[in-house]
Design a protein around this motif. Structure first.
Motif, short mmCIF file in Angstrom:
data_model
loop_
_atom_site.label_atom_id
_atom_site.label_comp_id
_atom_site.label_asym_id
_atom_site.label_seq_id
_atom_site.Cartn_x
_atom_site.Cartn_y
_atom_site.Cartn_z
N LEU A 85 0.83 -1.20 0.00
CA LEU A 85 0.00 0.00 0.00
C LEU A 85 0.87 1.25 0.00
O LEU A 85 1.92 1.28 0.64
CB LEU A 85 -0.89 0.02 1.25
CG LEU A 85 -1.74 -1.22 1.50
CD1 LEU A 85 -2.11 -1.33 2.96
CD2 LEU A 85 -2.97 -1.18 0.63
N ILE A 86 0.40 2.27 -0.71
CA ILE A 86 0.99 3.60 -0.61
C ILE A 86 0.06 4.38 0.29
O ILE A 86 -1.13 4.53 -0.01
CB ILE A 86 1.09 4.28 -1.99
CG1 ILE A 86 1.83 3.39 -2.99
CG2 ILE A 86 1.72 5.65 -1.87
CD1 ILE A 86 3.25 3.10 -2.64
N ASP A 87 0.59 4.86 1.40
CA ASP A 87 -0.23 5.56 2.39
C ASP A 87 0.40 6.93 2.64
O ASP A 87 1.24 7.07 3.53
CB ASP A 87 -0.30 4.73 3.66
CG ASP A 87 -1.28 5.28 4.68
OD1 ASP A 87 -2.14 6.10 4.30
OD2 ASP A 87 -1.19 4.88 5.85
N GLY A 88 0.02 7.90 1.84
CA GLY A 88 0.61 9.23 1.96
C GLY A 88 2.07 9.20 1.55
O GLY A 88 2.40 8.81 0.44
N SER A 89 2.94 9.58 2.45
CA SER A 89 4.38 9.56 2.15
C SER A 89 5.06 8.30 2.67
O SER A 89 6.27 8.26 2.82
CB SER A 89 5.05 10.80 2.75
OG SER A 89 4.87 10.79 4.14
N CYS A 90 4.27 7.25 2.94
CA CYS A 90 4.81 5.99 3.46
C CYS A 90 4.46 4.84 2.53
O CYS A 90 3.42 4.83 1.88
CB CYS A 90 4.25 5.70 4.84
SG CYS A 90 4.77 6.86 6.10
N LEU A 91 5.35 3.86 2.51
CA LEU A 91 5.12 2.61 1.81
C LEU A 91 4.83 1.57 2.88
O LEU A 91 5.56 1.46 3.86
CB LEU A 91 6.36 2.20 1.01
CG LEU A 91 6.28 0.86 0.32
CD1 LEU A 91 5.32 0.92 -0.85
CD2 LEU A 91 7.64 0.42 -0.15
N ARG A 92 3.77 0.81 2.69
CA ARG A 92 3.37 -0.17 3.69
C ARG A 92 3.30 -1.54 3.03
O ARG A 92 2.61 -1.72 2.03
CB ARG A 92 2.00 0.22 4.24
CG ARG A 92 1.59 -0.56 5.41
CD ARG A 92 0.36 0.06 6.04
NE ARG A 92 -0.20 -0.89 6.97
CZ ARG A 92 -1.48 -1.03 7.21
NH1 ARG A 92 -2.35 -0.24 6.63
NH2 ARG A 92 -1.89 -1.93 8.05
N VAL A 93 4.05 -2.50 3.58
CA VAL A 93 4.07 -3.87 3.09
C VAL A 93 3.51 -4.76 4.19
O VAL A 93 4.09 -4.85 5.27
CB VAL A 93 5.49 -4.32 2.69
CG1 VAL A 93 5.48 -5.74 2.18
CG2 VAL A 93 6.08 -3.39 1.67
N VAL A 94 2.38 -5.42 3.90
CA VAL A 94 1.68 -6.22 4.91
C VAL A 94 1.77 -7.69 4.52
O VAL A 94 1.42 -8.06 3.40
CB VAL A 94 0.19 -5.80 5.02
CG1 VAL A 94 -0.53 -6.63 6.06
CG2 VAL A 94 0.08 -4.32 5.32
N LYS B 10 5.96 -0.27 7.70
CA LYS B 10 5.54 1.05 7.22
C LYS B 10 6.78 1.92 7.21
O LYS B 10 7.33 2.24 8.25
CB LYS B 10 4.46 1.64 8.13
CG LYS B 10 3.84 2.89 7.56
CD LYS B 10 2.61 3.30 8.35
CE LYS B 10 1.93 4.47 7.68
NZ LYS B 10 0.72 4.86 8.38
N ILE B 11 7.21 2.31 6.00
CA ILE B 11 8.47 3.01 5.84
C ILE B 11 8.22 4.30 5.08
O ILE B 11 7.52 4.31 4.07
CB ILE B 11 9.48 2.12 5.09
CG1 ILE B 11 9.78 0.91 5.94
CG2 ILE B 11 10.73 2.88 4.76
CD1 ILE B 11 10.59 -0.11 5.28
N HIS B 12 8.81 5.35 5.58
CA HIS B 12 8.70 6.64 4.91
C HIS B 12 9.55 6.61 3.64
O HIS B 12 10.63 6.02 3.61
CB HIS B 12 9.17 7.76 5.84
CG HIS B 12 8.71 9.11 5.41
ND1 HIS B 12 9.31 9.81 4.40
CD2 HIS B 12 7.69 9.89 5.86
CE1 HIS B 12 8.69 10.96 4.23
NE2 HIS B 12 7.70 11.03 5.11
N PHE B 13 9.07 7.25 2.58
CA PHE B 13 9.78 7.22 1.31
C PHE B 13 11.17 7.84 1.40
O PHE B 13 12.06 7.46 0.66
CB PHE B 13 8.98 7.93 0.21
CG PHE B 13 8.00 7.02 -0.46
CD1 PHE B 13 8.42 6.03 -1.32
CD2 PHE B 13 6.64 7.16 -0.23
CE1 PHE B 13 7.52 5.19 -1.95
CE2 PHE B 13 5.73 6.33 -0.85
CZ PHE B 13 6.17 5.34 -1.70
N ARG C 94 7.09 12.78 -2.84
CA ARG C 94 6.65 12.79 -1.45
C ARG C 94 7.79 12.61 -0.45
O ARG C 94 7.62 12.84 0.73
CB ARG C 94 5.62 11.70 -1.21
CG ARG C 94 4.38 11.89 -2.04
CD ARG C 94 3.38 10.81 -1.78
NE ARG C 94 2.28 10.87 -2.74
CZ ARG C 94 1.27 10.04 -2.78
NH1 ARG C 94 1.21 9.05 -1.92
NH2 ARG C 94 0.34 10.17 -3.68
N GLY C 95 8.91 12.11 -0.91
CA GLY C 95 10.01 11.79 0.00
C GLY C 95 10.74 12.98 0.43
O GLY C 95 10.90 13.68 1.28
#
Length: 178
Positions: free
Chosen positions: A100-109, A116-119, A177-178
């Protein structure tokens, strides 16, 4: 900053390819575990059996015959364990895996983790082939991240539908976004 992409969206994953990858990984894990156990069992086995093989077939026969039997037995048991336990785990992994792309974060579930990692922590994006021997198809995107100085961590995005386009999309979002 205004971007061309929605604030939150999900990266499309090829579930059949992901299921194939997770089944292969499960089978490999069972095979390696069983090879270790069988290797220890052979080392602890009777010396009389090895001496009789050595006397009959020579040194290579004494090493090759138990080795081939070990590999064949471990492979058969790994396939059996895969049928009993591994398919269910692989299906569960393939169904639960989300990027998932959640705002300025990449989320791998995954079933066990939720990264959840910031770009701005992502250093680079790399495309990996499934295997250099089987196909030229790219099916994994690996990202290296910085997590506090010189420590780094790699995150894999498995089985993206179009890995080249997905990598470029992630790099574009990272730049914006990063």
């Amino acid at each position: 900053m205004k971007t061309n992409h929605p604030e939150s969206f999900e990266i499309e994953i090829d579930r059949k390819k992901l299921l194939r990858i997770s089944k292969r990984d499960e089978l490999s894990g069972y095979f390696v575990l069983l090879m270790l156990i069988a290797g220890l069992a052979i080392l602890c086995g009777s010396k009389a059996y090895f001496i009789s093989l050595y006397m009959t077939f020579g040194l290579w026969g004494a090493l090759l015959i138990p080795g081939l039997l070990t590999v064949a037995t471990a492979w058969a048991l790994a396939k059996l364990l895969m049928l009993i336990f591994g398919n269910r785990r692989a299906i569960k992994f393939a169904d639960a895996y989300r990027v998932l792309i959640d705002g300025s974060c990449l989320r791998v579930v995954t079933p066990r983790t939720d990264h959840k990692i910031h770009f701005r922590q992502i250093v680079d994006f790399e495309l990996l082939k499934e295997s250099p021997f089987y196909t030229d198809k790219v099916n994994t995107i690996m990202m290296r991240t910085t997590v506090g100085g010189q420590n780094s961590m790699s995150i894999k995005l498995l089985a993206a539908v179009n890995p080249l386009r997905t990598r470029d999309l992630l790099a574009e979002i990272d730049a914006q976004r990063g």
